[in-house]
Design a protein around this motif. Structure first.
Motif, short mmCIF file in Angstrom:
data_model
loop_
_atom_site.label_atom_id
_atom_site.label_comp_id
_atom_site.label_asym_id
_atom_site.label_seq_id
_atom_site.Cartn_x
_atom_site.Cartn_y
_atom_site.Cartn_z
N UNK A 89 33.09 -17.89 22.41
CA UNK A 89 34.19 -16.95 23.17
C UNK A 89 34.91 -16.33 21.99
N UNK A 90 35.20 -14.97 22.17
CA UNK A 90 36.05 -14.10 21.33
C UNK A 90 37.36 -14.63 20.97
N UNK A 116 47.78 -8.71 34.40
CA UNK A 116 47.61 -7.67 33.81
C UNK A 116 47.02 -8.03 32.14
N UNK A 117 47.58 -9.27 31.78
CA UNK A 117 46.93 -9.47 30.21
C UNK A 117 45.54 -10.25 30.52
N UNK A 118 45.15 -10.77 31.78
CA UNK A 118 43.90 -10.95 31.86
C UNK A 118 42.98 -10.00 31.97
N UNK A 119 43.27 -9.10 32.77
CA UNK A 119 42.47 -7.63 33.00
C UNK A 119 42.38 -7.03 31.71
N UNK A 120 43.54 -7.08 30.78
CA UNK A 120 43.39 -6.39 29.52
C UNK A 120 42.30 -6.81 28.75
N UNK A 121 42.31 -8.48 28.53
CA UNK A 121 41.08 -9.03 27.88
C UNK A 121 39.92 -8.82 28.21
N UNK A 122 39.55 -8.84 29.41
CA UNK A 122 38.22 -8.37 30.20
C UNK A 122 37.69 -6.98 29.91
N UNK A 123 38.73 -6.09 30.03
CA UNK A 123 38.43 -4.65 29.78
C UNK A 123 38.04 -4.66 28.33
N UNK A 124 38.47 -5.09 27.42
CA UNK A 124 38.24 -4.97 25.83
C UNK A 124 37.07 -5.78 25.61
N UNK A 125 36.20 -6.45 26.42
CA UNK A 125 35.26 -7.32 25.96
C UNK A 125 34.13 -6.37 25.72
N UNK A 126 33.07 -6.58 24.79
CA UNK A 126 31.83 -5.75 24.71
C UNK A 126 30.91 -6.29 25.85
N UNK A 127 29.87 -5.30 25.97
CA UNK A 127 28.91 -5.85 27.11
C UNK A 127 28.20 -7.04 26.80
N UNK A 128 28.06 -7.61 25.96
CA UNK A 128 27.26 -8.74 25.56
C UNK A 128 28.08 -10.19 25.42
N UNK A 129 29.32 -9.84 25.78
CA UNK A 129 30.15 -11.04 25.68
C UNK A 129 30.11 -11.63 27.02
N UNK A 130 29.15 -12.22 27.30
CA UNK A 130 28.89 -12.61 28.79
C UNK A 130 29.82 -14.23 28.93
N UNK A 131 29.97 -14.78 27.88
CA UNK A 131 30.63 -15.93 28.01
C UNK A 131 31.90 -15.94 28.03
N UNK A 132 32.78 -14.99 27.17
CA UNK A 132 33.95 -14.81 27.28
C UNK A 132 34.26 -14.19 28.43
N UNK A 133 33.61 -13.40 29.20
CA UNK A 133 34.09 -12.52 30.35
C UNK A 133 33.88 -13.72 31.51
N UNK A 134 32.94 -14.62 31.39
CA UNK A 134 32.95 -15.46 32.40
C UNK A 134 34.11 -16.52 32.66
N UNK A 135 34.50 -16.81 31.34
CA UNK A 135 35.86 -17.75 31.41
C UNK A 135 37.10 -17.04 31.90
N UNK A 136 37.30 -15.81 31.44
CA UNK A 136 38.20 -14.96 31.69
C UNK A 136 38.35 -14.56 33.46
#
Length: 281
Positions: A89-90, A116-136
């Protein structure tokens, strides 16, 4: 008659493409359909955010501290996994998880900020950050689980607003992410050409229906335009359309066609197919 049949086929395609606003660039292409899917998700997320904010505003008057049991448990598990297998994860996600662990409860007045803090982290993740996106995304689900006892216990407008927000999120954001066809595209795993190939397959009406149900009206129109345009372009050789080949291209979709076209469009297509059969028999 052949020229007339070709014009009839072109008119059918143009009628379906006319559903799509002229402001759309490249309508009738896989790329424009892919953009429509992205636009549907963006619109759904915005509505979900607004509904959550409405709930948070109504809840803000309460002085009750809301336990974040599910969020903390998820953060603990994710950070433990990251410690065992670094690099999953990032750094932004790790910071968010550590912030969750640092607080046992949240005040209703801080609910908007937390979401909003959760949404902001998701929005800033790169397309290939699948694990990080799944966690959020799991973190957002955990937040809703933590909020439910508070919302239902408070009752009234707070409970109603919470139910409305969560129902919309599950049906319009979660369902789109979980769709077997649209989800991989939204997660960056396939391109728009493969998306179009997957969206309409021969005799898979249930799958086609799930895709159509997940899209807004513009997205549905974009999908129709892309599929009939592809079938038409495949039937054109040296600038001349073969209307029978065009009809056959669409007929190969079998039962999927009934879920894909509207009733008036299906009736128009059936009449056109019967007419072509008579002039080529």
């Amino acid at each position: 008659q052949a020229a007339g049949a070709g014009n009839m086929a072109k008119d059918f395609v143009d009628t379906i493409k006319s559903e799509v606003p002229d402001s759309i660039t490249g309508k009738g292409t896989a790329a424009s359909f892919g953009q429509a899917v992205q636009d549907t998700m963006s619109a759904n997320k915005q509505t979900a955010k607004e509904l959550y904010d409405t709930f948070a505003q109504k809840a803000a008057a309460s002085s009750e501290q809301i336990p974040l049991k599910n969020m903390q448990e998820l953060a603990k598990q994710a950070l433990y996994s990251e410690a065992q297998f670094p690099g999953q994860i990032s750094s932004a996600v790790k910071s968010n998880l550590k912030a969750v662990l640092a607080r046992d409860t949240v005040s209703p007045s801080d609910l908007t900020k937390l979401n909003h803090s959760i949404n902001a982290v998701i929005a800033d993740l790169p397309a290939d950050a699948s694990s990080s996106r799944a966690i959020m995304r799991q973190m957002k689900d955990a937040l809703y689980k933590d909020l439910e006892p508070f919302a239902q216990g408070t009752g009234g407008d707070v409970a109603d607003a919470f139910t409305k927000a969560t129902d919309f999120y599950k049906s319009n954001v979660g369902a789109l992410k979980d769709n077997k066809i649209l989800g991989p595209y939204l997660n960056g795993k396939i391109d728009s050409d493969r998306l179009l190939d997957s969206a309409i397959k021969k005799n898979t009406p249930e799958m086609t229906a799930s895709v159509m149900k997940s899209l807004n009206p513009e997205g549905q129109g974009q999908l129709r335009a892309a599929v009939v345009s592809r079938a038409f372009n495949d039937a054109v050789k040296d600038g001349v359309v073969d209307p029978v080949k065009f009809v056959n291209n669409l007929s190969k979709l079998g039962g999927s066609l009934n879920e894909f076209l509207t009733r008036p469009q299906m009736a128009q297509f059936t009449g056109m197919r019967k007419f072509f059969d008579t002039i080529h028999s």
